[in-house]
Design an enzyme around this catalytic site. Structure first.
Site, mmCIF file in Angstrom:
data_model
loop_
_atom_site.group_PDB
_atom_site.id
_atom_site.type_symbol
_atom_site.label_atom_id
_atom_site.label_comp_id
_atom_site.label_asym_id
_atom_site.label_seq_id
_atom_site.Cartn_x
_atom_site.Cartn_y
_atom_site.Cartn_z
ATOM 1 N N ASN A 9 -7.478 53.862 32.612
ATOM 2 C CA ASN A 9 -8.651 54.724 32.769
ATOM 3 C C ASN A 9 -8.244 56.124 32.320
ATOM 4 O O ASN A 9 -7.508 56.806 33.020
ATOM 5 C CB ASN A 9 -9.081 54.714 34.247
ATOM 6 N N LYS A 11 -10.079 58.667 32.109
ATOM 7 C CA LYS A 11 -10.853 59.719 32.789
ATOM 8 C C LYS A 11 -11.338 60.742 31.748
ATOM 9 O O LYS A 11 -11.671 60.360 30.633
ATOM 10 C CB LYS A 11 -10.023 60.343 33.918
ATOM 11 N N HIS A 90 -16.021 54.449 40.724
ATOM 12 C CA HIS A 90 -14.720 55.093 40.914
ATOM 13 C C HIS A 90 -14.852 56.187 41.975
ATOM 14 O O HIS A 90 -15.882 56.849 42.061
ATOM 15 C CB HIS A 90 -14.236 55.687 39.587
ATOM 16 N N GLU A 92 -13.795 59.082 42.102
ATOM 17 C CA GLU A 92 -14.108 60.412 41.551
ATOM 18 C C GLU A 92 -15.608 60.540 41.287
ATOM 19 O O GLU A 92 -16.178 61.621 41.432
ATOM 20 C CB GLU A 92 -13.276 60.650 40.282
ATOM 21 N N GLU A 160 -8.559 51.020 45.038
ATOM 22 C CA GLU A 160 -7.905 52.295 44.745
ATOM 23 C C GLU A 160 -7.986 53.203 45.967
ATOM 24 O O GLU A 160 -9.019 53.865 46.186
ATOM 25 C CB GLU A 160 -8.587 52.997 43.564
ATOM 26 N N GLY A 166 -3.498 59.905 41.638
ATOM 27 C CA GLY A 166 -2.979 61.141 41.046
ATOM 28 C C GLY A 166 -2.042 61.919 41.945
ATOM 29 O O GLY A 166 -1.725 63.073 41.669
ATOM 30 N N SER A 206 -1.562 55.869 41.344
ATOM 31 C CA SER A 206 -0.161 56.242 41.079
ATOM 32 C C SER A 206 0.709 55.068 40.630
ATOM 33 O O SER A 206 1.905 55.027 40.961
ATOM 34 C CB SER A 206 0.455 56.937 42.298
HETATM 35 P P1 13P Z 1 -3.585 57.552 38.701
HETATM 36 O O1 13P Z 1 -2.905 56.338 38.091
HETATM 37 O O2 13P Z 1 -3.467 58.772 37.844
HETATM 38 O O3 13P Z 1 -3.172 57.766 40.129
HETATM 39 O O4 13P Z 1 -5.157 57.233 38.732
HETATM 40 C C1 13P Z 1 -5.586 56.023 39.265
HETATM 41 C C2 13P Z 1 -7.030 55.867 38.974
HETATM 42 O O5 13P Z 1 -7.857 56.571 39.529
HETATM 43 C C3 13P Z 1 -7.417 54.866 37.977
HETATM 44 O O6 13P Z 1 -8.782 54.640 37.967
#
Ligand code: 13P
Length: 246
Positions: A9, A11, A90, A92, A160, A166, A206
């Protein structure tokens, strides 16, 4: 057998110059595991020209197929740009755009209608985990975000934990296993054994080359949804390799 899936992803990252990272993943994508990149929608069409065995996905879609929704993108548009998957719900988007489970269910139905496979995301915050509410929260999100009609072809689940995204913090393998087992049992209860046991469940938060092997050894972890470590082929390819070896 569930086919393993390594999903990246990107983002809100990626310009045309970054598409070389997709080309560089071609070798990694020759194994049994499916490799998926979800770049920003602006890059889908050009990415599809060099995707080869790599599948492409969007990061969100609207719940309707067209109309007066400035700035939104429909599932058909993603499909026409080369996507076969779309990430939905997601954390976010739940946080930044107030997406509710009901809205995510609408988006999931729209994705299915367009012929996309929906990657439906669920996961608890740190407060949820510390108050012992993880399974309640994940169960509620799962029940509300996933419409009737889910199948192993049209749906992938992604667990997740918000606090692991992150941050470099990763749940213990026991914590991951507990939630994946809970999701598996919930899917079987709701959709029956044939479907519920075949829907893939990804872990995200992560994931790095350094921890991928132990995460992929957890029962019912069918792959990963990777953020930061999917941006560079040099970081993502070893994760794909660990999945192929799992
Ligand atoms: P990270 O791998 O940067 O922690 O992000 C995970 C994520 O949100 C994937 O959709």
């Amino acid at each position: 057998m569930r086919r393993k899936l390594a999903a990246g992803n990107w983002k809100m990252n990626g310009l045309p110059s970054d598409l070389s990272e997709v080309s560089e993943l071609q070798t990694a994508a020759q194994g049994d595991a499916e490799v998926l990149i979800c770049p920003p929608a602006t890059l889908l069409t050009s990415a599809s020209a060099q995707a080869g065995k790599i599948a492409l996905g969007g990061q969100d879609c609207h719940g309707e197929s067209s109309g007066a929704h400035t700035g939104d993108i429909s599932a058909d548009m993603l499909k026409s740009a080369g996507a076969t998957y779309v990430i939905l719900g997601h954390s976010e988007r739940r946080a930044d755009h107030g997406e509710t489970d009901a809205r995510i269910a609408d988006k999931t139905r729209a994705a299915w209608t367009a012929g996309l496979t929906a990657i439906v995301c669920v996961g608890e915050t740190l407060d949820d985990r510390e108050s012992g509410a993880t399974l309640d929260i994940v169960g509620t999100q799962l029940a509300g975000s996933l419409p009737d009609g889910a199948s192993a072809q049209n749906t992938v689940l992604a667990y997740e934990p918000v606090w692991a995204i992150g941050t470099g913090k990763v749940p213990t393998t026991a914590q991951i296993g507990e939630v994946h087992d809970f999701i598996r049992q919930s899917l079987i209860t709701r959709f029956g054994n044939d479907t519920g046991s075949m829907i893939r469940i990804l872990y995200g938060g992560s994931v790095k080359a350094s921890n991928a092997k132990e995460i992929f050894a957890v029962k019912d972890v069918d792959g990963a949804l990777v953020g930061g470590a999917s941006l560079k082929a040099a970081d993502f390819a070893p994760i794909v390799a660990a999945l192929n070896a799992a």
